[in-house]
Design an enzyme around this catalytic site. Structure first.
Site, short mmCIF file in Angstrom:
data_model
loop_
_atom_site.label_atom_id
_atom_site.label_comp_id
_atom_site.label_asym_id
_atom_site.label_seq_id
_atom_site.Cartn_x
_atom_site.Cartn_y
_atom_site.Cartn_z
CG ASP A 313 -2.17 -0.84 1.43
OD1 ASP A 313 -2.51 -1.21 0.00
OD2 ASP A 313 -2.63 -1.56 1.86
NE ARG A 344 -3.50 1.37 -5.12
CZ ARG A 344 -4.60 2.00 -4.15
NH1 ARG A 344 -3.02 0.42 -3.55
NH2 ARG A 344 -4.76 1.95 -3.07
C1 S3P Z 1 -5.45 -5.46 3.03
C2 S3P Z 1 -4.28 -6.33 2.46
C3 S3P Z 1 -4.19 -5.34 1.40
C4 S3P Z 1 -4.24 -4.19 1.33
C5 S3P Z 1 -5.09 -3.83 1.30
C6 S3P Z 1 -5.53 -4.00 3.03
C7 S3P Z 1 -6.01 -6.10 4.31
O1 S3P Z 1 -4.58 -6.32 0.00
O2 S3P Z 1 -3.74 -3.91 -0.07
O3 S3P Z 1 -5.22 -2.12 1.54
O4 S3P Z 1 -7.00 -4.63 5.32
O5 S3P Z 1 -6.25 -6.91 4.86
P1 S3P Z 1 -4.68 -7.68 -0.14
O6 S3P Z 1 -4.77 -9.12 1.01
O7 S3P Z 1 -5.10 -7.52 -1.32
O8 S3P Z 1 -3.21 -8.09 -0.46
#
Ligand code: S3P
Length: 403
Positions: A313, A344
């Site tokens: 992120d 992104r």
């Molecule tokens: C998150 C996991 C990540 C992240 C998202 C929040 C979470 O996504 O990019 O902003 O809170 O578990 P992914 O599980 O798709 O990697």
């Protein structure tokens, strides 16, 4: 919405950030299926976490909000009721993916969808393990929201995640909460462990051994009072702003420092950033601390493999830092960036181009040379919050006002 951002002379002072988005979602969902009241302090003020609260309300759970405090009157594992209309996850991938694990294990039908961006994000990554657990879910074109979920009792599985995704891990563990026996998840790389910590805080019986998580079901969750730490991923934008704008000296108070998230701070320190952690405390099972950051000459670096997953992120903010650094930034193994709120890699490249920043795009990452100048430009968030924030920070260091 349009904003004009003028170049900044310094980024100094002290900020207190809103509650962590990832943790807020998990606390709200678990509070909804726990027995008794939960009070959540410093709940995220962002729209995504309010989508989660909206869904919780639509499932018949009373939620009271005042300022950043949220009170959720949980009614236990069987306390949710069938929603009267489609659940709206808005822009939030976390809401739809994690809540689907809970919905699939209920004894009612539900439908959940969201905005145009969410409707383009893949859900087959959660549908596959949930189907193995006995769930019945239909999606548009077999993989996109909205999802029609025919809830039923699920059985536990042992599942190896094909990608590093904390959302998918959480969905499977949430699906296993009502199952009789052990739900076991193996991760290819360690991802953020807020779910494991939150489950323990709410009283679930869960073991973690390296990259394997075992949830002993069924779980009996109890309402709790918990404080959400400030959002480290939001802190990333302030950190980068202070690092690239002259004469900056900033303190960020009460930031979450969970070791599965704080790779950002290690990476920045490795680049030579002047960052100091002033105090570390524990709140629930999470760590929290104050961060001091000063303008620094950062060297640049390479992000790859497990580190990329741990910082996924923060990459839009790091792209901006890379352009301002001495040697630039190389990002590899980041194909997941293509299935976030926007692609992104593409939206970073587009805005870099508009600011005259050279960038070489790869299928799973990009390379940005260092020592570049941000030129004033009209930028586009493409409706993606992290792209908006990253390029708002770039605008602070630009050679004129940006829109
Ligand atoms: C998150 C996991 C990540 C992240 C998202 C929040 C979470 O996504 O990019 O902003 O809170 O578990 P992914 O599980 O798709 O990697």
């Amino acid at each position: 919405m349009q904003a004009q951002i003028s170049p900044a002379r310094s980024v100094s002072g002290a900020v207190l950030l809103p509650g962590d988005k990832s943790i807020s979602h998990r606390y709200a969902m678990l509070a909804a299926i726990a027995e008794g009241d939960s009070k959540i302090l410093n709940y995220s003020t962002g729209a995504d976490c309010h989508s989660t609260l909206g869904c919780v309300r639509a499932l018949g759970i009373q939620v009271e909000e005042s300022d950043t405090e949220v009170l959720i009157h949980g009614r236990g594992a069987e306390g949710l009721s069938a929603p009267q209309s489609d659940l709206d996850a808005g822009n939030s991938g976390s809401t739809i993916r994690m809540l689907s694990g809970i919905l699939a294990a209920r004894n009612f039908e539900s439908r959940i969808g969201g905005d145009e961006s969410l409707s383009r994000r893949p859900m087959d990554r959660i549908m596959r393990p949930l189907a193995e657990m006995g769930a019945s879910i239909e999606a548009r074109d077999g993989r996109y929201p909205p999802l029609a979920i025919h809830g039923r009792k699920l059985h536990p599985i042992e599942y190896t995640l094909p990608m590093a995704s904390a959302q998918v891990k959480t969905c499977v563990l949430f699906g296993g909460l009502n199952a009789d026996g052990d739900t076991i998840v193996h991760e290819p790389m360690r991802t953020r462990d807020h779910t494991e910590l939150a489950l323990r805080d709410f009283g679930a019986d869960i073991d973690v051994h390296k990259r394997t998580i075992t949830l002993h079901g069924p779980a009996h969750l109890q309402g709790r009072e918990l404080q959400v730490p400030g959002d480290l991923s939001s802190a990333a934008f302030f950190l980068v702003a202070a690092l690239i704008v002259a004469e900056s000296n900033l303190v960020i108070h009460g930031v979450g420092l969970n070791p599965t998230r704080s790779a950002l701070l290690d990476f920045l320190a490795g680049m030579g950033a002047a960052i100091q952690i002033l105090e570390i405390k524990q709140t629930g099972s999470e760590l929290i601390g104050d961060i001091l950051v000063r303008k620094s000459a950062v060297r640049g670096g390479v992000l790859e493999k497990a580190q990329t997953a741990a910082l996924i992120d923060e990459i839009p903010a790091l792209a901006v830092l890379g352009a301002a650094s001495e040697e630039g930034l190389v990002v590899r193994d980041a194909a997941e960036l293509r299935v976030k709120e926007t692609d992104r890699i593409a939206t970073i490249a587009e805005n870099c181009g508009r600011m005259g920043i050279r960038i070489e795009v790869r299928e799973d990452g990009f390379e940005i040379p260092g020592k570049q100048t941000f030129h004033a430009a009209e930028l586009d968030s493409f409706g993606d919050h992290r792209i908006a924030m990253a390029f708002a920070v770039a605008a602070l260091a630009a050679d004129g006002p940006c829109t």
